[in-house]
Design a protein around this motif. Structure first.
Motif, mmCIF file in Angstrom:
data_model
loop_
_atom_site.group_PDB
_atom_site.id
_atom_site.type_symbol
_atom_site.label_atom_id
_atom_site.label_comp_id
_atom_site.label_asym_id
_atom_site.label_seq_id
_atom_site.Cartn_x
_atom_site.Cartn_y
_atom_site.Cartn_z
ATOM 1 N N THR A 279 -36.267 64.254 -38.844
ATOM 2 C CA THR A 279 -36.471 63.255 -37.779
ATOM 3 C C THR A 279 -37.853 63.409 -37.154
ATOM 4 O O THR A 279 -38.559 62.430 -36.900
ATOM 5 N N LEU A 280 -38.267 64.674 -36.895
ATOM 6 C CA LEU A 280 -39.579 64.917 -36.297
ATOM 7 C C LEU A 280 -40.700 64.405 -37.193
ATOM 8 O O LEU A 280 -41.741 63.934 -36.700
ATOM 9 N N LEU A 281 -40.496 64.470 -38.494
ATOM 10 C CA LEU A 281 -41.545 64.037 -39.437
ATOM 11 C C LEU A 281 -41.315 62.619 -39.947
ATOM 12 O O LEU A 281 -41.976 62.181 -40.886
ATOM 13 N N ARG A 282 -40.300 61.929 -39.328
ATOM 14 C CA ARG A 282 -39.988 60.553 -39.726
ATOM 15 C C ARG A 282 -39.711 60.469 -41.219
ATOM 16 O O ARG A 282 -40.266 59.631 -41.935
ATOM 17 N N ALA A 283 -38.850 61.382 -41.657
ATOM 18 C CA ALA A 283 -38.453 61.421 -43.063
ATOM 19 C C ALA A 283 -36.943 61.549 -43.132
ATOM 20 O O ALA A 283 -36.246 61.634 -42.118
ATOM 21 N N THR A 284 -36.418 61.574 -44.337
ATOM 22 C CA THR A 284 -35.004 61.885 -44.567
ATOM 23 C C THR A 284 -34.936 63.301 -45.132
ATOM 24 O O THR A 284 -35.947 63.817 -45.632
ATOM 25 N N PRO A 285 -33.758 63.947 -45.057
ATOM 26 C CA PRO A 285 -33.654 65.286 -45.651
ATOM 27 C C PRO A 285 -34.083 65.318 -47.108
ATOM 28 O O PRO A 285 -34.636 66.307 -47.575
ATOM 29 N N GLN A 286 -33.851 64.211 -47.818
ATOM 30 C CA GLN A 286 -34.195 64.173 -49.238
ATOM 31 C C GLN A 286 -35.705 64.075 -49.458
ATOM 32 O O GLN A 286 -36.220 64.516 -50.491
ATOM 33 N N THR A 287 -36.429 63.464 -48.496
ATOM 34 C CA THR A 287 -37.883 63.300 -48.665
ATOM 35 C C THR A 287 -38.670 64.270 -47.794
ATOM 36 O O THR A 287 -39.903 64.199 -47.755
ATOM 37 N N LEU A 288 -37.963 65.171 -47.110
ATOM 38 C CA LEU A 288 -38.636 66.063 -46.155
ATOM 39 C C LEU A 288 -39.676 66.938 -46.837
ATOM 40 O O LEU A 288 -40.779 67.129 -46.313
ATOM 41 N N SER A 289 -39.362 67.493 -47.989
ATOM 42 C CA SER A 289 -40.281 68.405 -48.657
ATOM 43 C C SER A 289 -41.603 67.724 -48.976
ATOM 44 O O SER A 289 -42.680 68.263 -48.704
ATOM 45 N N ASP A 290 -41.535 66.496 -49.538
ATOM 46 C CA ASP A 290 -42.769 65.774 -49.871
ATOM 47 C C ASP A 290 -43.553 65.424 -48.614
ATOM 48 O O ASP A 290 -44.787 65.547 -48.575
ATOM 49 N N LYS A 291 -42.826 64.986 -47.583
ATOM 50 C CA LYS A 291 -43.490 64.601 -46.335
ATOM 51 C C LYS A 291 -44.163 65.823 -45.688
ATOM 52 O O LYS A 291 -45.292 65.747 -45.197
ATOM 53 N N LEU A 292 -43.470 66.955 -45.718
ATOM 54 C CA LEU A 292 -44.027 68.171 -45.141
ATOM 55 C C LEU A 292 -45.256 68.629 -45.920
ATOM 56 O O LEU A 292 -46.244 69.079 -45.337
ATOM 57 N N ALA A 293 -45.198 68.500 -47.245
ATOM 58 C CA ALA A 293 -46.349 68.891 -48.068
ATOM 59 C C ALA A 293 -47.574 68.041 -47.721
ATOM 60 O O ALA A 293 -48.699 68.553 -47.635
ATOM 61 N N ARG A 294 -47.347 66.740 -47.490
ATOM 62 C CA ARG A 294 -48.470 65.877 -47.119
ATOM 63 C C ARG A 294 -49.032 66.267 -45.752
ATOM 64 O O ARG A 294 -50.248 66.264 -45.542
ATOM 65 N N HIS A 295 -48.131 66.607 -44.830
ATOM 66 C CA HIS A 295 -48.578 67.024 -43.505
ATOM 67 C C HIS A 295 -49.384 68.318 -43.573
ATOM 68 O O HIS A 295 -50.372 68.485 -42.864
ATOM 69 N N VAL A 296 -48.971 69.223 -44.428
ATOM 70 C CA VAL A 296 -49.695 70.482 -44.585
ATOM 71 C C VAL A 296 -51.093 70.209 -45.121
ATOM 72 O O VAL A 296 -52.087 70.799 -44.657
ATOM 73 N N GLU A 297 -51.189 69.338 -46.119
ATOM 74 C CA GLU A 297 -52.501 69.003 -46.673
ATOM 75 C C GLU A 297 -53.385 68.324 -45.625
ATOM 76 O O GLU A 297 -54.584 68.593 -45.536
ATOM 77 N N GLN A 298 -52.770 67.447 -44.835
ATOM 78 C CA GLN A 298 -53.535 66.791 -43.776
ATOM 79 C C GLN A 298 -54.021 67.804 -42.744
ATOM 80 O O GLN A 298 -55.154 67.719 -42.255
ATOM 81 N N HIS A 299 -53.161 68.773 -42.436
ATOM 82 C CA HIS A 299 -53.546 69.816 -41.486
ATOM 83 C C HIS A 299 -54.727 70.627 -42.016
ATOM 84 O O HIS A 299 -55.661 70.945 -41.269
ATOM 85 N N LYS A 300 -54.660 70.957 -43.304
ATOM 86 C CA LYS A 300 -55.767 71.708 -43.911
ATOM 87 C C LYS A 300 -57.069 70.918 -43.828
ATOM 88 O O LYS A 300 -58.137 71.462 -43.526
ATOM 89 N N GLN A 301 -56.976 69.606 -44.108
ATOM 90 C CA GLN A 301 -58.181 68.783 -44.079
ATOM 91 C C GLN A 301 -58.726 68.673 -42.667
ATOM 92 O O GLN A 301 -59.941 68.746 -42.441
ATOM 93 N N LEU A 302 -57.831 68.516 -41.696
ATOM 94 C CA LEU A 302 -58.258 68.441 -40.303
ATOM 95 C C LEU A 302 -58.918 69.744 -39.867
ATOM 96 O O LEU A 302 -59.918 69.732 -39.122
#
Length: 891
Positions: A733-756
């Motif tokens: 919910t915090l990442l505006r994803a579903t449990p099934q898509t959480l891993s992919d969404k979290l991976a994208r957030h991690v990459e965005q964090h690294k870039q930032l």
């Protein structure tokens, strides 16, 4: 036959007897499972003891084996002789052939002579034998004497008679026994004198050496010393592989064979010594290390780890003795695990389990050496600084008080103190030490007077009341009578409401805490309606079951008729958890191997934990596989069956027992499928499906070589899964994803964090080099040195330090002092000095003056220092100090 290696010799022996219709039996464990009187398997016949007595029957009447053995005391294996003589060992292999009522003396003598003279090609003129000459109301063994003459043609002079100490054999004080004949070979120069055949060779190895003992099993000795004939006369022979190897390899010492020499050579290389095979202190130490490494590797492979009691203590003592000898050789770094690993290289072909368990062996050995070195260093230091020596006619003595402090406070054992004393020229007041030890025991006992009184009360009750009948395997309720009430350690007639009380009844369905399973809880009701809540059940002494709890209502008196009711829900949950621990044990052994032996457990209604032998955490894949294996067995819904049968019968059917547990003649065997069969006295589920669900909660380290798994079953396992799902849902919910898509969404957030983070770093560097941080106008030339003092608006230390380094390099040779206000409102100062100037200017000295201005302190290296203070308003004044300081220092 050419036999150049010990491995070839072992194989030749087994092949010879296999060709003579003997069953080749693999070596049994060093920890015997058929004789509770033995700490270790100490002879080749130990696995066959019950076969000799007729209590066990096997599908063969002839057998041969190369049995692993350990002896650390007795005529030939005193620990202090190991490494000193050519023959003493702690661990050894015993080659043997056995007849269970089949052939007897004549065939045994023929086989021994044929193998030694034909297969090993030993010179008969250098062989002699001994026979039992009669003693203890037993006649001389003239039959064996006549058979030796008939079969071998040996002259009378080389067939010597000796008494029971030399030629009557038994494994212990009780059990199978009989007269024996020993074969001896002469090692050395000159004509052998057979009259000296029973004298062991000296340290140089020259002289007569026993190589084979033929025991003619005829009697079974009981505890009273009475010997009764065995069901059938049998044969038990033993030929030490180490001794035979020395003979066939032309060596005078066992330590010069291929079983020991690579170990000695490794230890010598690590110690940067040369082994000469002499009686020098260094050579003895090298032999001790080689011998003890063998015992260490094999015992750890069987799940025995160094500790404070029983077999574990013996192992620790032997390991520490070897480590001590390594210390004496000057080995300052960890070495013993490398020696144990070398044992694996030498022995893995015959014992592949060593290679399978190499990681455990190396890890446990290394950990024990690390612990002991800390103890050893501290003990040696305390001995060295001790000023309270006692002088006697025999020399310097370490006082008892000091010796006991070394033992009691620092874990420095007495025998090690005595060993060090022998090396350094002092003795230890052993009698005084023992007095201190006794006083400590009395003090300990004195602090437990109440407990001792209670223990005595339990003992008295057990004698008075007899055995309490436990019916809890079949029933969860029972009618009975109150036999005794206890409160505050004394017997009472009436139970007081609210007062903690213990109740003893004639019959009980309540399981008393044992084997890791907690005691049952529930209610005891009287016919008059009184209600006693049972909070715990225990067995303080054998045969006595005690219910702990509190009277909730009514009155309860000795003699009352009562109904006992176990809390069904708690019992059911406990049973399911207990059955789950057995399936967990099966799964661990399947995933990690048989070395993952149980080291303890706790089974309660709400949880289970399982301690097991291991040196590393389980991987996520291993945990998943363990869960899969256990849940697969649960889904099978197999019946959980229990049988009461003789101990040996259970072992023959593959039942697993725990090393630390003691079992009686009759045992309770629990089976859950063919892959989980264990000895267990606890309560269990009816079918594996009752467990419901199994989930591992955690895997953690507990002690050296021991890890702990915690797990849940049934509703608690489901609750754990639900909790994980809730956490997963909230994260999604915090990442505006579903449990099934959480891993992919979290991976994208991690990459965005690294870039930032990269972008922030880029901007930070631009700020450091931008026009707003151009400090060149504030730099001054003072006697050929560029000096810069400035206040900057950068809040973090790393950035200020980087900016100072940049301007030091731009202005070099230079001195730079920068100040800033941190995020928490404190003054921060950083000073850096070009390295070529540090002989004239020291950053640590310069910054102290500036730090004083902001009310702080600081310091550092000659080329860099930092400081802080509570007065950031005075930063400009502080940094301005650098110009005067630099100019003054330059003058």
């Amino acid at each position: 036959m050419s036999l150049s290696t010990s491995h070839e010799l072992r194989r030749a022996f087994l092949d010879y007897f296999q060709a003579e219709n003997h069953e080749v039996v693999h070596s049994s464990a060093l920890v015997p499972d058929n004789d509770p009187t033995l700490m270790f398997t100490n002879a080749g016949m130990v696995p066959f003891k019950d076969v000799f007595t007729g209590n066990e029957h096997r599908p063969y009447v002839r057998a041969t084996s190369s049995q692993r053995c350990i002896r650390i005391s007795g005529k030939h294996n005193d620990l202090e002789n190991v490494g000193v003589t050519a023959r003493h060992h702690t661990f050894f292999e015993m080659l043997g052939n056995f007849s269970f009522g089949d052939y007897f003396k004549e065939q045994a003598i023929f086989y021994a002579w044929d193998f030694v003279t034909r297969i090993l090609d030993l010179d008969p003129s250098r062989l002699a034998v001994t026979v039992f000459g009669g003693e203890r109301n037993l006649a001389a063994d003239t039959d064996a004497e006549d058979l030796w003459k008939k079969i071998t043609g040996l002259p009378d002079a080389r067939i010597q008679r000796f008494g029971a100490d030399d030629n009557f054999w038994q494994m212990g004080d009780v059990g199978p026994c009989g007269p024996c004949s020993e074969m001896h070979v002469y090692l050395g120069d000159g004509e052998p004198d057979p009259r000296l055949v029973n004298q062991e060779p000296g340290a140089n190895g020259r002289g007569w050496m026993e190589i084979w003992n033929l025991v003619f099993m005829q009697f079974d000795r009981d505890e009273g010393g009475v010997m009764r004939p065995l069901p059938a006369p049998s044969i038990d022979t033993g030929a030490g592989l180490e001794r035979l190897s020395a003979v066939v390899q032309g060596r005078l010492s066992n330590y010069d064979t291929d079983l020991f020499r690579p170990l000695i050579q490794l230890a010598a290389e690590l110690a940067q010594k040369t082994y000469h095979g002499s009686q020098s202190a260094d050579d003895v130490s090298l032999r001790v290390i080689a011998d003890h490494a063998r015992m260490t590797a094999f015992l750890i492979a069987e799940g025995v780890f160094p500790d404070r009691d029983g077999r574990s203590y013996v192992l620790r003592r032997v390991m520490r003795r070897a480590i001590r000898h390594g210390h004496r050789l000057g080995l300052e770094s960890l070495f013993f695990h490398r020696c144990a690993s070398k044992v694996i290289d030498i022995m893995k072909d015959a014992y592949p389990e060593l290679a399978e368990r190499r990681p455990v062996i190396e890890e446990i050995t290394q950990q024990e050496e690390m612990r002991f070195r800390r103890t050893l260093d501290r003990g040696l230091e305390l001995i060295a600084v001790n000023k309270n020596w006692t002088e006697t006619r025999d020399g310097k003595v370490l006082p008892a008080a000091i010796a006991f402090e070394l033992y009691d406070t620092f874990g420095f054992p007495l025998d090690l103190q005595q060993t060090i004393g022998a090396e350094q020229g002092f003795s230890v007041d052993e009698a005084g030490f023992n007095e201190h030890m006794q006083q400590a025991r009395e003090r300990s006992a004195g602090s437990k007077v109440g407990d001792l009184k209670v223990d005595a009360l339990y003992q008295s009750l057990a004698r008075e009341l007899g055995r309490v009948d436990f019916v809890g395997y079949e029933d969860e309720t029972a009618d009975s009578q109150v036999l005794a009430l206890l409160s505050s350690g004394v017997r009472v007639e009436i139970c007081e409401k609210g007062q903690p009380t213990e109740v003893v009844t004639r019959v009980t369905p309540f399981y008393a805490q044992a084997g890791g399973q907690v005691g049952d809880r529930g209610l005891i009701r009287t016919e008059q309606g009184a209600e006693f809540e049972v909070t715990h059940t225990e067995r303080p002494v054998e045969g006595l079951i005690v219910h702990h709890g509190v009277l909730k209502s009514g009155t309860l008196k000795q003699g009352d008729r009562v109904r006992l009711e176990v809390d069904h829900a708690l019992r059911h949950a406990t049973r399911c958890n207990h059955s789950a621990t057995h399936l967990l044990h099966y799964a661990l052994r399947k995933v990690l191997g048989p070395q993952a032996v149980q080291k303890g457990s706790l089974v309660a209604p709400d949880r289970l934990r399982f301690d097991y032998a291991a040196t590393r955490p389980l991987s996520s894949d291993e945990i998943r596989l363990i869960e899969t294996l256990v849940n697969a067995k649960i889904l099978e819904n197999a019946p959980v069956t229990t049988e009461v049968l003789p101990y040996q019968g259970a072992k023959d059917r593959g039942a697993i027992g725990i090393f630390e547990e003691k079992y009686g003649e009759m045992v309770r065997m629990l089976s859950m499928t063919d892959e989980s069969i264990e000895l267990c006295g606890g309560t269990h589920a009816s079918r594996t499906g009752d467990i419901g669900l199994f989930k591992v909660l955690s895997d953690s380290g507990l002690a050296a070589g021991v890890r702990r798994l915690e797990a849940a079953t049934g509703e608690r396992a489901l609750a754990y899964v639900h909790a994980l799902e809730e956490e997963l849902s909230q994260a999604a919910t915090l990442l505006r994803a579903t449990p099934q898509t959480l891993s992919d969404k979290l991976a994208r957030h991690v990459e965005q964090h690294k870039q930032l983070a990269k972008d922030v770093e880029t901007l930070r560097r631009k700020l450091l080099t931008g026009p707003q941080t151009d400090l060149s106008a504030q730099a001054k030339d003072l006697n050929g040195v560029r000096v810069l003092g400035a206040v900057v608006e950068i809040a973090d230390l790393d950035s200020v330090r980087e900016l100072a380094d940049q301007w030091r390099d731009k202005l070099a040779p230079a001195i730079v002092l920068l100040g800033t206000t941190t995020a928490d409102g404190k003054a921060l100062l950083v000073c850096t000095v070009s390295k070529e100037l540090t002989t004239r200017f020291r950053a640590g000295t310069l910054i102290k003056h500036a730090a004083a201005v902001v009310g702080g302190k600081g310091g550092g290296r000659p080329d860099f220092a930092q400081a802080g203070g509570p007065e950031p308003s005075r930063l400009a004044e502080a940094v301005a100090q650098i110009y005067a300081l630099a100019d003054k220092t330059a003058d």
